[in-house]
Structures are given as C-alpha cells and as structure tokens.
Scaffold this motif. Structure first.
Motif, PDB file in Angstrom:
ATOM      1  N   UNK A 190      98.139  13.811  33.803  1.00  0.00           N
ATOM      2  CA  UNK A 190      98.711  13.095  32.664  1.00  0.00           C
ATOM      3  C   UNK A 190      99.499  11.865  33.082  1.00  0.00           C
ATOM      4  N   UNK A 191      99.089  11.259  34.210  1.00  0.00           N
ATOM      5  CA  UNK A 191      99.796  10.064  34.649  1.00  0.00           C
ATOM      6  C   UNK A 191      98.907   9.191  35.522  1.00  0.00           C
ATOM      7  N   UNK A 192      99.363   7.985  35.695  1.00  0.00           N
ATOM      8  CA  UNK A 192      98.717   7.029  36.582  1.00  0.00           C
ATOM      9  C   UNK A 192      99.832   6.287  37.322  1.00  0.00           C
ATOM     10  N   UNK A 193      99.642   6.091  38.627  1.00  0.00           N
ATOM     11  CA  UNK A 193     100.645   5.394  39.427  1.00  0.00           C
ATOM     12  C   UNK A 193     100.232   3.930  39.574  1.00  0.00           C
ATOM     13  N   UNK A 194     101.157   3.051  39.284  1.00  0.00           N
ATOM     14  CA  UNK A 194     100.954   1.621  39.485  1.00  0.00           C
ATOM     15  C   UNK A 194     101.908   1.196  40.590  1.00  0.00           C
ATOM     16  N   UNK A 195     101.352   0.894  41.760  1.00  0.00           N
ATOM     17  CA  UNK A 195     102.188   0.543  42.912  1.00  0.00           C
ATOM     18  C   UNK A 195     102.807  -0.826  42.721  1.00  0.00           C
ATOM     19  N   UNK A 196     104.086  -0.914  42.943  1.00  0.00           N
ATOM     20  CA  UNK A 196     104.796  -2.204  42.915  1.00  0.00           C
ATOM     21  C   UNK A 196     106.087  -2.073  43.716  1.00  0.00           C
ATOM     22  N   UNK A 197     106.615  -3.224  44.106  1.00  0.00           N
ATOM     23  CA  UNK A 197     107.851  -3.243  44.880  1.00  0.00           C
ATOM     24  C   UNK A 197     109.045  -3.235  43.973  1.00  0.00           C
TER      25      UNK A 197
END
Length: 66
Positions: free
Chosen positions: A59-66
C-alpha cells in the motif's frame, strides 16, 4: 488502487524518522486499508524499515529524494 485515497508523506521528517513515520502509517493501514502512501525520502532507510511489513509494501510507493 484507483479508488484509494493517496497520501504523500515526508518519511524523513521529524524525530526518529523514518521509524516513527512508518509505524504511524502501519497503524493507519490497520484501521483503513483504503489509503495508499507515497513515501518521500531516503529509499534505503525507508526500505529497511518496511522490509518486514507486507501491509506497507502493498500500500505504498517510495520516491527517493534528498
């Protein structure tokens, strides 16, 4: 997923992040599986915290960012 409520979360915000943020999301999903979370932050740290939680992974999605 189309009917789910989509929620964006700064997974790195606050003290003891991302652990406390992930625990809060897990609590939310146990009460309401109609939510879907976009988790913004350090992908490696977030994945480490959710690796044992299929509920969050589904139930989630990871969006990589600094």
């Amino acid at each position: 997923m189309n009917n789910k409520i989509k929620i964006a979360v700064d997974a790195m915000g606050g003290e003891n992040a991302p652990l406390k943020i992930i625990k809060g999301i897990e609590t939310s999903l146990k009460k309401n599986k109609e939510n879907y979370f976009y988790l913004f932050g350090n992908k490696d740290l977030i994945e480490k915290e959710i690796m044992n939680s299929n509920l969050i992974k589904e139930n989630s999605e990871i969006i990589h960012c600094k």
